[in-house]
Design an enzyme around this catalytic site. Structure first.
Site, PDB file in Angstrom:
ATOM      1  N   SER A 223      -9.290  -0.132   7.675  1.00  0.00           N
ATOM      2  CA  SER A 223      -8.737  -0.068   5.802  1.00  0.00           C
ATOM      3  C   SER A 223      -8.320  -1.043   5.425  1.00  0.00           C
ATOM      4  CB  SER A 223      -8.068   0.796   5.773  1.00  0.00           C
ATOM      5  OG  SER A 223      -8.902   2.114   6.394  1.00  0.00           O
TER       6      SER A 223
ATOM      7  N   SER B  48      -9.515   2.629   2.735  1.00  0.00           N
ATOM      8  CA  SER B  48      -8.731   3.145   2.312  1.00  0.00           C
ATOM      9  C   SER B  48      -7.569   1.845   1.614  1.00  0.00           C
ATOM     10  CB  SER B  48      -7.798   4.457   3.128  1.00  0.00           C
ATOM     11  OG  SER B  48      -6.977   3.254   3.308  1.00  0.00           O
TER      12      SER B  48
ATOM     13  N   LYS C  89       0.600  -1.147   0.259  1.00  0.00           N
ATOM     14  CA  LYS C  89       0.111   0.153   0.067  1.00  0.00           C
ATOM     15  C   LYS C  89       1.065   0.869  -0.098  1.00  0.00           C
ATOM     16  CE  LYS C  89      -3.716   1.847   2.367  1.00  0.00           C
ATOM     17  NZ  LYS C  89      -4.269   1.279   3.734  1.00  0.00           N
TER      18      LYS C  89
END
Lengths: 535, 509
Positions: free
Chosen positions: A197, A173, A98
């Site tokens: 997330s 997210s 990420k």
């Protein structure tokens, strides 16, 4: 780790499954094949890079693809293996990271314009551990800007699409990591979970996501959203793969003061034990407050069916009440913006990243900071900075931040009481399946409600997992959440692996086998977006 | 209402200091920052070497790069506890750091990691001795840990200040250096001595930092920086007046001057019917004045909240006691103890302190000399020598051990005081130890009665009229005979014994 039989029948089954494609193999299966010498890391890495090239036009899961570095690592690992060097179990298995995790020499933006072009001079601890394990890093995945969002629509670099339906959000997210794993671009990914997330994107993409105990994985090198809530963890397609990855990235780090001193527990062992499907004597607590109003009927139906499966495996199902969870969302949306408003202060154009000089008037430090932040941050980030600044202000602190911390304590007590009656707690991961792109973009409150079931774990620092729980009435994946007491992450793996094994036996294979094939040309994304769903 | 009621300094004049302190009661408060001499920074492995090239003593943590996290320096905590204990403070059983949020380019994270409502040390005091020996107790509100900011250099302007500068450079080498900030309670009742108290307080703190070994405490390097708060009120019973905070006063002399100046300035403002503005003021070393900086108002809001990246600091009581056991004695307490042990009068002790002779006398006493004798040497013969040569006592080429030996020779009767001065001269001249000088110069007292009697007889024979007077019972002139004997023996005779022998010889013994 050598000598432990990881993959087993299920994973090898996947390896020889419908496509015969190595991108559909689990990390455990890849690790076995690499160890056995039937595959090389270069082959595995190249296959995933090819898959990325083929489907990125549809998914847009990555912000940066590191072709050359990934293959260089793969070659190195293959050479070391050929030389007979002892290697880590996951050596040669590629991974996506990420973009909120800093990677030395590889652009890191956290999905924000304000970090466009920034190349960090250092690696996050967890990235160091991935590199030390010999895992090629395929690239950096898309996300809501600074991890603020539940749909990845708040990325400054465009949406990521859900592999199950390109018109729908992949969650957030960490939508990029979930879509990359769910779309077979990567067997493994790193996510971060501040309020859900990792788990919510896993739920809506039919993947597995784990938020470890707070402090279980070093935060050094995670671009902080809310320091007291942030936690990095695995995003995978199987529970066992999460355990394997969790063991690589977990454990004490002296560069993170909040890092737990003890080593990670026997996670892989627990997952392997869980796969036998026997949960005799395990007390499973159903949280009343996380399974009622606002949950889609299909979500509730799958959840109830899974409770029956667990009962069938010998688990004792008990009902537990966590009365203060009702206030968790409100507390979270005070604590998070407060910490974020301070954490994001450093993005000011003075030392790194975007720098905007005002076009009229004097160029003072203050005006450069204002111009940089004005242009560099998106609306959701600004909204939360303003909220947090307000909540921390003199005269409001006690009413907002102070009260929120009290709620946090009450939520922790609810957990403590609940874990006296149950070994793990369970709930649906998210109240709904993936919504359509743009559907909740103008309604922050509706967006925030997505995290209602995941947030309590962050407030209390306890570990949580989301694993595939079948499809809802709309044909989209539903997630099953398991929560365990702090430092008892291994319970997630035992119960999760058991449920996974029993559900996959019912389904006749992994849930992701039922996902539609993705269009594989770069042009496809625009076409499908215009035409609507590809299912 | 005149225009001056919302006044300020404009239009008002400085009031003569003596006049000002006759009519107003000054109240001071002092915040001292000390940079700890740790090898690495407060939250970071970056080195702390002074004078390195700009931005070379940095890591991702001290640059505030995205993702970097602080880790607390244990030595810095230990130093803070030492300071707290030396200031007679309570040491917190559990305390947290907080973030002080404000945007400024020399603060890399745009917040300073500090302590807010949970300082590591609190509720202490420090006894400060003034030049005349008066001891003033300064109450300490708190001592807390924090990190230093970087350093801005404003280039292109005439004054080196930000106004008029073309651009500014930031050096983050100093960013993250550990600081302890020590805050006093309001110091009241000092009257005209307020400036002297302020100076003595900062000076005593400096001595403590050095004594504890927590900082080099070099004022000229900015290791110790003082912010001086001052307000005036008409009488000691009146409520506290509005205060100003004069920042970064970096020498002892400046501390005294800045307080003096602010007393005169604020008195002028008040005399003119104006009100003192609560503000930060800058001290100008060259001109000896303070000028207005930024106005402090309630609008300034640092949005403090507990630093979530650090765990609370919980120094165990065992650790605190372990540290306490290693502490050197407090300066004033040590003086009091020594004065009692040595039996010095107040004035004597004050002279010793002012001459910087306390350690020298302590070592001389340790070498066997009586305290009175040790004082006599250091404050007498040696002080005169140092004064003549324009050096400090400690810089004389003689050790306290040598003075101890010298006094030992006197005490054993081998030399007398007069000879001892000659021996000391030999030691100072580099002729060796007192024993060696005695031998080399042949300065031992003549204690052989036979040799002395011969000298006595010679002296009596040489001065028959004097001898007759003594024989006649007039003992007045006996000194003349003794003097002659002493002269004949080059001072090496014991004068008391000579007297006895003289009287014996003339039948008066």
């Amino acid at each position: 780790m050598a000598g432990r039989h990881l993959a087993g029948e299920d994973a090898t089954g996947a390896a020889t499954g419908s496509t015969g494609d190595l991108t559909r193999m689990s990390a455990a299966a890849l690790a076995e094949a690499l160890a056995a010498g039937t595959l090389t890391s270069v082959e595995v890495t190249q296959a995933h890079l090819d898959r990325i090239d083929a489907v990125e036009g549809s998914l847009h899961a990555f912000l940066h693809v590191a072709h050359d570095e990934a293959l260089a690592t793969a070659r190195d690992v293959d050479a070391r293996r050929a030389a007979g060097e002892p290697l880590h179990a996951l050596a040669g298995v590629p991974i996506a990271v990420k973009d909120v995790v800093v990677t030395k020499g590889m652009p890191t933006t956290a999905g924000s314009r304000i970090l466009e072009g920034w190349v960090p001079p250092y690696d996050a601890t967890l990235v160091e551990r991935l590199r030390a394990a010999g895992m090629p890093i395929l690239g950096k995945t898309n996300m809501d800007e600074f991890a603020m969002g539940s749909s990845t629509e708040h990325s400054a670099y465009g949406n990521t699409h859900n592999p199950w339906d390109l018109d729908r959000i992949p969650g957030g997210s960490g939508g990029g990591s979930a879509a990359a794993v769910g779309g077979f671009e990567a067997p493994l990914a790193i996510g971060t979970d501040t309020g859900g997330s990792i788990r919510q994107p896993a739920a809506v993409t039919g993947t597995v996501g784990v938020k470890p105990t707070y402090g279980g994985v070093s935060r050094y090198g995670l671009i902080a959203l809310a320091s007291s809530l942030d936690q990095a963890g695995p995003v995978t397609r199987t529970v066992l793969d999460s355990a394997l990855l969790h063991e690589v990235i977990g454990g004490h780090d002296r560069r993170d003061s909040t890092s737990l001193p003890e080593p990670v527990g026997p996670l892989v062992e627990s997952a392997l034990r869980g796969r036998t499907g026997d949960l005799t004597g395990v007390r499973v607590g159903v949280v009343t407050e996380l399974n009622g109003e606002g949950y889609q009927p299909g979500v509730r139906a799958r959840f109830d069916e899974s409770l029956d499966v667990l009962r069938g495996a010998g688990a004792e199902i008990v009902e537990v009440s966590c009365p203060h969870f009702e206030y968790a969302l409100a507390a979270y949306y005070l604590i998070l913006p407060s910490e974020a408003s301070s954490n994001l202060a450093k993005f000011d154009g003075m030392r790194f990243g975007l720098r905007v000089e005002p076009t009229d008037g004097p160029v003072t430090a203050e005006r450069v900071m204002a111009a940089t932040r004005g242009q560099g941050f998106g609306d959701e980030v600004k909204r939360r900075i303003i909220l947090g600044t307000y909540a921390l202000s003199a005269g409001y602190y006690d009413a907002y931040y102070g009260s929120a911390q009290k709620v946090r304590t009450l939520v922790q007590r609810d957990f403590t009481a609940a874990f006296e009656r149950a070994d793990v707690l369970v709930s649906p991961t998210a109240p709904t399946t993936a919504f359509r792109l743009g559907e909740k973009l103008d309604d922050p409150m509706a967006m925030y409600l997505n995290d209602v079931a995941t947030i309590p774990a962050n407030l209390a620092g306890v570990p949580g997992m989301s694993l595939p729980n079948g499809l809802s009435d709309d044909g989209l994946p539903v997630g099953f959440q398991i929560l365990a007491p702090a430092r008892a992450d291994e319970r997630l793996y035992r119960v999760g692996a058991a449920l996974e094994a029993l559900l996959e036996a019912q389904w006749g294979g992994p849930l992701l086998d039922r996902a539609p094939e993705l269009p594989t040309s770069a042009a496809a994304a625009t076409t499908t977006a215009a035409e609507g769903s590809v299912r | 209402m005149s225009a001056s009621t919302h006044g300020g300094t404009a239009g008002s004049v400085l009031v003569d200091y003596d006049d000002a302190v006759r009519r107003y009661d000054p109240v001071i408060g002092i915040e001292v920052h000390v940079e700890l001499g740790t090898a690495t920074k407060m939250f970071d492995a970056a080195p702390t070497e002074f004078g390195a090239d700009p931005n070379t003593q940095v890591t991702p943590v001290s640059l505030g790069l995205p993702g970097a996290l602080p880790v607390l320096n244990r030595t810095a905590v230990e130093s803070a506890i030492k300071i707290g204990l030396a200031l007679n403070c309570q040491i917190a059983e559990l305390c947290r750091f907080a973030r002080k949020n404000y945007f400024y380019p020399d603060v890399p994270k745009n917040f300073q990691t500090s302590q807010y409502d949970e300082p590591i040390a609190f509720d202490g005091y420090l006894d400060v001795e003034l030049a005349d020996g008066t001891v003033v107790r300064v109450e300490i509100e708190r001592a807390h840990m924090e990190e230093d900011a970087g350093k801005n250099t404003h280039v292109g302007g005439a004054t080196g200040r930000i106004h008029g500068a073309e651009y500014s450079l930031v050096d983050y080498n100093r960013a993250g250096i550990p600081l302890v900030e020590i805050v006093t309670r309001p110091i009241t009742g000092m009257g005209d001595r307020a400036p002297e108290v302020a100076r003595a307080y900062v000076q005593t703190l400096r001595d403590i930092f050095r004594g504890l070994g927590v900082s080099e405490a070099r004022m000229e390097r900015g290791n110790v920086r003082a912010d001086v708060n001052l307000s005036l009120r008409p009488t000691p019973d009146a409520p506290l007046g509005t205060r100003t905070e004069t920042k970064n006063v970096n020498s002892f002399r400046s501390v005294e001057r800045a307080v003096r100046y602010e007393i005169s300035r604020q008195a002028g403002v008040l005399d003119a019917g104006g009100t003192v503005i609560q503000e930060t003021r800058h001290w100008h070393e060259d001109t000896g004045v303070t000028t207005s900086g930024r106005v402090k108002s309630d609008a300034e809001d640092y949005r403090y909240f507990p630093e979530p990246d650090l765990v609370p600091v919980a120094p165990s009581r065992a650790w605190v006691e372990e540290i306490r056991a290693t502490l050197p004695e407090a300066p004033v307490a040590r003086r009091r103890r020594l004065q009692t042990e040595w039996g010095y009068a107040d004035a004597e002790m004050r002279d010793v302190v002012n001459a910087g002779a306390i350690e020298l006398i302590e070592a001389t006493v340790a070498a066997g000399a009586a305290p009175a004798a040790a004082r006599k040497w250091w404050m007498g013969e040696l002080a005169r020598t140092a004064n003549t040569e324009g050096v400090e006592l400690a810089d004389l080429p003689v050790t306290p051990e040598q003075i101890g030996q010298l006094q030992g020779l006197v005490d054993s009767g081998r030399i007398n005081d007069k000879l001892a001065r000659q021996v000391l001269a030999g030691v100072l001249a580099g002729e060796g130890s007192p024993e060696e000088v005695v031998t080399a110069r042949g300065l031992e007292v003549v204690s052989d009665d036979g040799a002395l009697l011969a000298a006595v007889d010679d002296a009596l024979a040489a001065q028959p009229d004097v001898a007759d007077k003594i024989r006649g019972g007039n003992l007045g002139p006996v000194g003349a005979i003794i003097g002659a004997v002493m002269k004949a023996t080059r001072g090496q005779a014991d004068a008391a014994r000579v007297r006895e022998l003289v009287l014996e010889r003339v039948g008066q013994g």
